[in-house]
Design a protein around this motif. Structure first.
Motif: not given
Length: 293
Positions: A279, A19, A54, A23
């Motif tokens: 999410v 992640h 996040n 990102k």
């Protein structure tokens, strides 16, 4: 030991490696290299913005409290009043949400080239507070407690102890909101909400503790077996009494929930020990529980 780059490095370790890589569009492959690349190319504000957007991709412990009086949000809360570093706060459609950092502290005894010494190690622990109708929800990102991971190979860690931990942050939050807004928080019994999900075959029990008339029973299922599926008659008896600490498996073929989670049902505490794939996975679990509680 506690410079801003080191604090931010420890913070970024709380997020899934892939992640972070995606990102921040890092070309690196290893966690240490990815984090180093991020710190080189982003300032503290950029990393704080990432955390706000996040935080729901981290592993969490969640504490649900019932409140007797409705929270009336009138003006922004200051970091000094709450005792947290506040990154964002919003109020919309009757739901108040605040994201920030709680400071954890560990004292460690180590040996390095100069000999034995005691050092303090701090962590920025992401924390999310949600007040939704008659529930106060505190979500704390789980922090790796093996301090050895934060020392170089030439340093021997002898022992360590927690000085400021999750309980300090929870106490500060409950004290602030109760003293300022008289909300009267108490640990939420979420038996009704959990039983709704169980009854409707959204979850099933992998390990569970529950009360009988005069005793407490614990069940640990073998292999891939699940309690309701294996023991439908005993399941009906359990539904008549309070459930205590359980591990639940998600049954549906989608990513709305994590694959499993732990829940101390009568105390309103949930634990998510795997990184969410989407999410909203953790918030979906919380929302479905309190909506049906």
């Amino acid at each position: 030991m506690n410079s801003i780059p080191l604090l931010l490095s420890r913070l970024l370790r709380l997020f899934p490696v892939n992640h972070l890589k995606d990102k921040f569009e890092s070309e690196e492959r290893l966690q240490d290299n990815i984090i180093g690349d991020i710190l080189l190319k982003n300032n503290q504000q950029g990393i704080n913005d990432f955390v706000v957007d996040n935080i729901d991709f981290t592993k969490k412990s969640v504490h649900v409290y019932s409140i007797k009086n409705k929270y009336q949000h009138k003006q922004n809360i200051s970091s000094n009043d709450l005792g947290l570093e506040i990154l964002s706060q919003t109020s919309a459609n009757g739901v108040f949400s605040l994201i920030g950092y709680h400071k954890l502290k560990y004292d460690a005894i180590i040996y390095d080239q100069t000999g034995k010494k005691t050092v303090s190690i701090f962590f920025k622990q992401p924390i999310k507070i949600v007040i939704d109708k008659f529930y106060l929800i505190i979500e704390l990102t789980k922090v790796e407690t093996n301090l050895k991971a934060y020392f170089t190979n030439d340093i021997d860690l002898v022992s360590s102890k927690r000085v400021i931990d999750d309980t300090h942050g929870i106490h500060a939050i409950l004290t602030y909101f109760d003293s300022q807004f008289k909300i009267r928080p108490s640990k939420a019994d979420i038996n009704k909400g959990i039983k709704f999900l169980w009854k409707n075959d959204i979850i099933d029990g992998k390990e569970l503790a529950y009360r009988k008339t005069s005793s407490r029973t614990k069940e640990i299922m073998d292999g891939e077996e699940l309690f309701k599926n294996k023991y439908p008659v005993e399941y009906k008896d359990i539904m008549k009494n309070p459930i205590e600490s359980c591990i639940f498996r998600y049954l549906l073929e989608n990513d709305d929930f994590p694959s499993h989670f732990t829940c101390d049902v009568s105390s309103g505490v949930l634990s998510f020990t795997i990184y969410p794939k989407a999410v909203n996975q953790i918030s979906n679990v919380i929302n479905e529980i309190i909506k049906n509680n």
